[in-house]
Design an enzyme around this catalytic site. Structure first.
Site, PDB file in Angstrom:
ATOM      1  N   LYS A 198       5.928  60.616  93.302  1.00 36.23           N
ATOM      2  CA  LYS A 198       5.275  59.343  93.630  1.00 36.23           C
ATOM      3  C   LYS A 198       6.285  58.205  93.665  1.00 36.23           C
ATOM      4  O   LYS A 198       7.142  58.110  92.801  1.00 36.23           O
ATOM      5  CB  LYS A 198       4.202  59.038  92.579  1.00 36.23           C
ATOM      6  CG  LYS A 198       3.375  57.814  92.888  1.00 36.23           C
ATOM      7  CD  LYS A 198       2.285  57.600  91.857  1.00 36.23           C
ATOM      8  CE  LYS A 198       2.742  56.747  90.714  1.00 36.23           C
ATOM      9  NZ  LYS A 198       1.690  56.517  89.731  1.00 36.23           N
ATOM     10  N   THR A 230      -6.026  50.982  90.836  1.00 35.45           N
ATOM     11  CA  THR A 230      -6.533  50.907  92.215  1.00 35.45           C
ATOM     12  C   THR A 230      -6.988  52.273  92.737  1.00 35.45           C
ATOM     13  O   THR A 230      -7.663  52.343  93.754  1.00 35.45           O
ATOM     14  CB  THR A 230      -5.421  50.417  93.157  1.00 35.45           C
ATOM     15  OG1 THR A 230      -4.382  51.411  93.185  1.00 35.45           O
ATOM     16  CG2 THR A 230      -4.838  49.089  92.692  1.00 35.45           C
ATOM     17  N   GLY A 232      -4.860  54.374  93.893  1.00 40.44           N
ATOM     18  CA  GLY A 232      -3.856  54.764  94.887  1.00 40.44           C
ATOM     19  C   GLY A 232      -3.097  56.031  94.501  1.00 40.44           C
ATOM     20  O   GLY A 232      -2.875  56.904  95.353  1.00 40.44           O
TER      21      GLY A 232
HETATM   22  C1  R5P Z   1       1.689  55.052  86.555  1.00 40.48           C
HETATM   23  O1  R5P Z   1       2.771  55.198  86.085  1.00 40.48           O
HETATM   24  C2  R5P Z   1       0.413  55.351  85.828  1.00 40.48           C
HETATM   25  O2  R5P Z   1       0.520  56.503  85.073  1.00 40.48           O
HETATM   26  C3  R5P Z   1      -0.749  55.480  86.799  1.00 40.48           C
HETATM   27  O3  R5P Z   1      -0.499  56.560  87.659  1.00 40.48           O
HETATM   28  C4  R5P Z   1      -0.916  54.257  87.646  1.00 40.48           C
HETATM   29  O4  R5P Z   1      -0.748  53.088  86.898  1.00 40.48           O
HETATM   30  C5  R5P Z   1      -2.276  54.224  88.316  1.00 40.48           C
HETATM   31  O5  R5P Z   1      -2.380  53.078  89.108  1.00 40.48           O
HETATM   32  P1  R5P Z   1      -3.171  53.121  90.480  1.00 40.48           P
HETATM   33  O6  R5P Z   1      -4.542  53.680  90.196  1.00 40.48           O
HETATM   34  O7  R5P Z   1      -3.200  51.682  90.933  1.00 40.48           O
HETATM   35  O8  R5P Z   1      -2.377  53.968  91.422  1.00 40.48           O
END
Ligand code: R5P
Length: 319
Positions: A198, A230, A232
């Site tokens: 990611k 979000t 995402g």
């Molecule tokens: C990132 O390092 C966290 O573990 C989550 O994957 C992230 O913060 C999720 O954010 P979103 O739902 O906006 O992608």
């Protein structure tokens, strides 16, 4: 729950964690300590404990979720009020700690917000913190007092116990950051683990999974993570998994923050079902039928009981 004879306990339920806090108290077999919170018209927060807590082992249950700064200030005021009311010990029970993500100085002229919060908690007089699935475990080092760190894995695994079949499922993490936890899930559920690659280019909350390390073709996938904001990360991981031949795609996260419009994106996504826990109760929008909530109240109650009785917390997480 058996409480230490001769040592009294008092549990205050803060305004950010009313449902979880009441449920934890039920599991402990005690009534929450009477208290009040007033928000004055200018936005100023006032807290007051309405019972004697002198000499007691006290716990304030208050999540640091939306509205984050207001809830954090309320937590500090509770800790201070308990100290000034001569509580013997004050434990800040923080089911979700939003500022855990501000744990590093990885670009110029930024604040390490998690450390600032822990400094403030210490200055207010907190003797201990009890929390769950911190964004990264090293954040505990920002607090010079003990931190007891719980994991929601068992509650999530119980939900999937009757659904998941070995050889037909894989556990997935969208990024390396959560990889270690995904491997714990894999180990405890006896499933292989795959990891996504990611990338976030900036602070626009736009995550993209470019590739997956591991085999998902023909398998059902359970994507695990600590937080959903979000959506995402989960949605992009689901797309990458499907493009590599995955069958049904489920997701499970501890902290269901679910910022505005995350749920409509989830509705339209390849994710069949999302499991969250009850660490965050503020809802920007009503919960989508795709989302199921499992409770972590018994786990927090057990941890409070163990802290009160000077028993091991790590014994709750044997693997
Ligand atoms: C990132 O390092 C966290 O573990 C989550 O994957 C992230 O913060 C999720 O954010 P979103 O739902 O906006 O992608």
């Amino acid at each position: 729950m058996i409480m230490n004879q001769g040592k009294e306990i008092a549990v205050i339920v803060g305004s950010a964690s009313q449902e979880l806090g009441q449920s934890i108290c039920k599991h402990l077999g005690i009534d929450p300590t009477k208290s009040e919170v007033i928000t004055f018209s200018e936005g100023n927060t006032f807290v007051r404990i309405l019972e004697n807590v002198r000499g007691k082992d006290t716990y304030i249950i208050q999540g640091v979720n939306y509205p984050v700064d207001k809830n954090f200030m309320e937590l500090l005021f509770w800790v201070d009020a308990l100290k000034l009311a001569s509580a013997a010990k004050v434990t800040a029970v923080i089911p979700f700690f939003s500022y855990a993500k501000g744990d590093k100085k990885d670009e110029p002229r930024v604040s390490i917000r998690a450390r600032v919060c822990f400094d403030a908690l210490e200055a207010a007089g907190a003797d201990r913190v009890l929390t769950m699935d911190l964004h990264s475990p090293q954040i505990q080092g920002f607090f010079r007092k003990p931190v007891d760190h719980l994991f929601a894995r068992s509650a999530i695994q119980n939900y999937f116990a009757s659904i998941v079949k070995k050889d037909e499922w894989v556990v997935a993490s969208a990024d390396v950051g959560y990889g270690k936890n995904a491997f714990k899930f894999g180990q405890e559920m006896d499933l292989p683990v795959v990891i996504g690659n990611k990338i976030r280019k900036d602070h626009s909350e736009n995550a993209q999974v470019w590739n997956i390390v591991g085999e998902v073709a023909g398998k059902n996938v359970l994507i695990v993570d600590d937080i959903i904001f979000t959506g995402g990360s989960l949605i992009s991981m689901a797309q990458a998994a499907r493009s590599q031949g995955a069958k049904d795609i489920y997701a499970a996260v501890t902290h269901g923050v679910l910022t505005p419009s995350s749920q409509s994106k989830l509705e339209a996504s390849l994710i069949k079902e999302l499991i969250i826990t009850d660490t965050v109760e503020y809802r920007f929008e009503p919960l989508s039928p795709k989302i199921k909530v499992v409770t972590v109240a018994p786990l927090f109650a057990e941890a409070i009981s163990r802290i009160h009785n000077n028993e091991s917390i790590s014994a709750l997480f044997p693997s």
